[in-house]
Scaffold this active site. Structure first.
Site: not given
Ligand SMILES: CC(C)(COP(=O)(O)OP(=O)(O)OC[C@H]1O[C@@H](n2cnc3c(N)ncnc32)[C@H](O)[C@@H]1OP(=O)(O)O)[C@@H](O)C(=O)NCCC(=O)NCCS
Length: 335
Positions: A114, A262, A292
């Site tokens: 990520c 994020h 996500n």
């Protein structure tokens, strides 16, 4: 003299298939209420038959190049961040390379989960600063949907993730009067937590065949996460690296126009913003619509905000992420 790099264009793409929390609740023991309360996610996008990570990356790239007024032939190098490779090898960047007329420029995948986009942005900035390349395409592309467990056993992870791609075109800024540029990038890793959020198989450490029937039967091909452990580290590391980045650039928190976190969990980002005293209006999000998307999340959000005029020329943008590895990073960019 080292060269400054700037973001010349941004683009994003998500597949058309919308999957709501209620859709997932038909497949596993979960609910719209649980998912929204814990993560802020309402729906996410999944690919349909025939769509691939490279296709998502291609669409995001086309949008980023159009935003920059450039063509694939103008790009000198491609860095593609992903944790969900199109195939075992070669990397997804090569399948993107095949799809557009890039000539014979180098392309490579970068695996930092990520934080992959911010790590790639940092690397691209260094490649431009050194004078090796003038224009580097940085892409984050993920297809999670084909690797999730659609059963109650995998519900903690499955409800969080979606498919999508985001891209930016980074180029050398030779104009001394143009303040646009990547001002600072800070990156960190802590491998001792590698298995706190991971997919074990298939993998070359598994003998003799990388994948066994037993592993498939026991669900060891699906992502496993210690959710609370990850949450705790994310809310500690994100403010830490953001502060480190601002301080290295001698910029005060209140001078930043927009914080792009994020999009892993809205609660993580609210916690971080609250701890630092950042007002919610400076922390836009799209996790409610896309979930996500790992390495794609930050460039997707940037591209949406740029398209909508919320990030403009001159905006001071701080991007911060945390992910599996563990990895965490922050970048300060004047648009
Ligand atoms: C995953 C996360 C939302 C879970 O929230 P939580 O409040 O920590 O919940 P817990 O893991 O303690 O589980 C609470 C209960 O909900 C259950 N549960 C887990 N997932 C569920 C789901 N999708 N639907 C319903 N119940 C669920 C658990 O089984 C547990 O049940 P139990 O109390 O009977 O054992 C949270 O830990 C988180 O966001 N972690 C970080 C995740 C992340 O950001 N990952 C990506 C980083 S890049």
């Amino acid at each position: 003299m080292t060269k400054r790099s700037k973001i010349a264009g941004a683009g994003m793409y998500v597949p058309g298939r919308v999957v709501t929390n209620d859709d997932l609740a038909k497949l596993m023991d979960t609910s719209d209420e649980w998912i929204q309360q814990r993560s802020g996610i309402r729906e996410r996008r999944y690919i349909s038959e025939g769509e691939t990570p490279a296709l998502l990356a291609q669409r995001a790239t086309e949008a980023a190049l159009a935003d920059a007024g450039l063509e694939p032939r103008d790009v000198d190098c491609i860095l593609l961040a992903t944790l969900s490779g199109e195939h075992d090898f070669p990397g997804t960047s090569f399948f993107l390379h095949e799809r557009l007329d890039f000539g014979e420029i180098p392309c490579m995948d970068l695996r930092a989960q990520c934080s992959g986009f911010l790590f790639s942005l940092g690397m691209a900035d260094s490649l431009i600063a050194s004078g090796r390349f003038r224009r580097v395409l940085v892409v984050g592309a993920e297809v999670h949907s084909t690797g999730l467990e659609f059963a109650t056993r995998g519900r903690d992870v499955t409800v969080l993730f979606g498919d999508g791609a985001g891209a930016v075109l980074l180029e050398a800024n030779d104009d001394a009067n143009d303040p646009a540029g990547v001002l600072e990038v800070r990156m960190h890793s802590e491998g001792k937590h590698a298995t706190k959020l991971w997919v074990e198989a298939p993998g070359s450490a598994i003998q003799p065949t990388r994948l066994t029937h037993e592993m498939v039967d026991n669900g060891r091909i699906f992502p496993k996460m210690e959710g609370r452990f990850v949450f705790k580290h994310a809310v500690t590391r994100m403010p830490e690296v953001l502060n480190e980045t601002l301080s290295a650039a001698s910029v005060k928190l209140e001078d930043v126009d927009i914080f792009l976190f994020h999009q892993a969990n809205l609660r993580i980002n609210e916690y971080v913003a609250n701890a630092l005293g950042i007002p919610p209006e400076k922390c836009p999000y799209n996790i409610d619509r896309f979930g996500n998307c790992s390495a794609a999340s930050i460039p997707m959000l940037l591209a949406e905000l740029k398209r909508d005029g919320k990030v403009r020329s001159g905006s001071l943008v701080a991007m911060t992420g945390f992910g599996s590895g563990f990895t965490w990073a922050s970048a300060l960019v004047r648009m």
